[in-house]
Design an enzyme around this catalytic site. Structure first.
Site, PDB file in Angstrom:
ATOM      1  N   ALA A  69     -19.285  50.204   4.566  1.00  0.00           N
ATOM      2  CA  ALA A  69     -19.173  50.957   3.313  1.00  0.00           C
ATOM      3  C   ALA A  69     -18.889  50.006   2.162  1.00  0.00           C
ATOM      4  O   ALA A  69     -18.402  48.892   2.363  1.00  0.00           O
ATOM      5  CB  ALA A  69     -18.057  52.001   3.422  1.00  0.00           C
ATOM      6  N   ASP A  70     -19.207  50.466   0.982  1.00  0.00           N
ATOM      7  CA  ASP A  70     -18.836  49.755  -0.237  1.00  0.00           C
ATOM      8  C   ASP A  70     -18.485  50.796  -1.287  1.00  0.00           C
ATOM      9  O   ASP A  70     -19.151  51.840  -1.371  1.00  0.00           O
ATOM     10  CB  ASP A  70     -19.968  48.862  -0.739  1.00  0.00           C
ATOM     11  CG  ASP A  70     -19.484  47.957  -1.858  1.00  0.00           C
ATOM     12  OD1 ASP A  70     -18.660  47.070  -1.568  1.00  0.00           O
ATOM     13  OD2 ASP A  70     -19.893  48.152  -3.012  1.00  0.00           O
ATOM     14  N   THR A  71     -17.464  50.529  -2.075  1.00  0.00           N
ATOM     15  CA  THR A  71     -17.005  51.480  -3.088  1.00  0.00           C
ATOM     16  C   THR A  71     -16.912  50.789  -4.437  1.00  0.00           C
ATOM     17  O   THR A  71     -16.401  49.677  -4.532  1.00  0.00           O
ATOM     18  CB  THR A  71     -15.626  52.059  -2.696  1.00  0.00           C
ATOM     19  OG1 THR A  71     -15.737  52.692  -1.415  1.00  0.00           O
ATOM     20  CG2 THR A  71     -15.136  53.070  -3.724  1.00  0.00           C
ATOM     21  N   GLY A 106     -21.122  53.778  -0.937  1.00  0.00           N
ATOM     22  CA  GLY A 106     -22.312  53.715  -0.100  1.00  0.00           C
ATOM     23  C   GLY A 106     -21.843  53.544   1.329  1.00  0.00           C
ATOM     24  O   GLY A 106     -20.924  52.764   1.596  1.00  0.00           O
TER      25      GLY A 106
END
Length: 188
Positions: A69-71, A106
């Site tokens: 994930a990426d935030t 994501g």
């Protein structure tokens, strides 16, 4: 099948325990700077998460479910990642205070056995209360903002300054659990 979380984030690890009680952690070496923002924030965060997951896929030999994930935080189409230092954190919070912004995550799930890649993203709107410079400096002294997108942690002291949230709370923390649950069901 083995489950791997491609993240060093303590918050993501704590959240994933709610969906999966047994997983390994392998931290990705993927350089997020390689991903160029074109025109879609959703695609941008998905592509960073995909890069992290593919990095792990190339490193392992066994079949596994890989989660990454990426935030990021956005305000007026400006992307706010993790602050570089305390001054950067101060400037980010100063921008956010008294305003509404969006948090995007994501998420990618890869089933290496099926050679299946599932990408998705989630957006949550957050409204920050007004803060004066002293409040911002006091918050930064806690060090909490320094490793978080947008320079705040909703699950910690930063939550005091959140007036309203529209969407997934866990997305703001860094891992949208409801979306991830659906993705894992699809991947298995």
């Amino acid at each position: 099948m083995k489950v791997i979380l491609a993240s060093a984030s303590q918050r993501r690890q704590e959240l994933l325990i709610r969906l999966c009680d047994n997983f390994d952690i392998i931290v990705s070496d993927f350089d997020e700077e390689k991903v160029v923002f074109e025109n879609s924030i959703d695609e941008y965060v998905q592509n960073i998460a995909l890069g992290k997951a593919m990095d792990i896929k190339e490193k392992i030999k066994e079949d596994a479910i890989i989660i990454s994930a990426d935030t990021i935080v956005t305000l007026d189409d400006k992307i706010l990642g993790k602050p570089k230092d305390e001054e950067d954190a101060f400037n980010m919070i100063k921008l956010l205070q008294g305003r509404s912004h969006k948090v995007y995550s994501g998420v990618v799930v890869i089933n290496t056995k099926k050679d299946l890649i599932i990408k998705n993203s989630v957006a949550t709107e957050v409204v920050f209360s007004k803060m004066n410079d002293d409040e911002i400096r006091k918050y930064i002294k806690t060090k909490e903002p320094l490793d978080k997108a947008g320079a705040y942690g909703i699950q910690g002291i930063g939550g005091i300054f959140v007036e309203e949230i529209r969407g997934c709370y866990y997305n703001v923390v860094g891992l949208p659990l409801n979306k991830l649950k659906t993705m894992l069901e699809e991947a298995i």
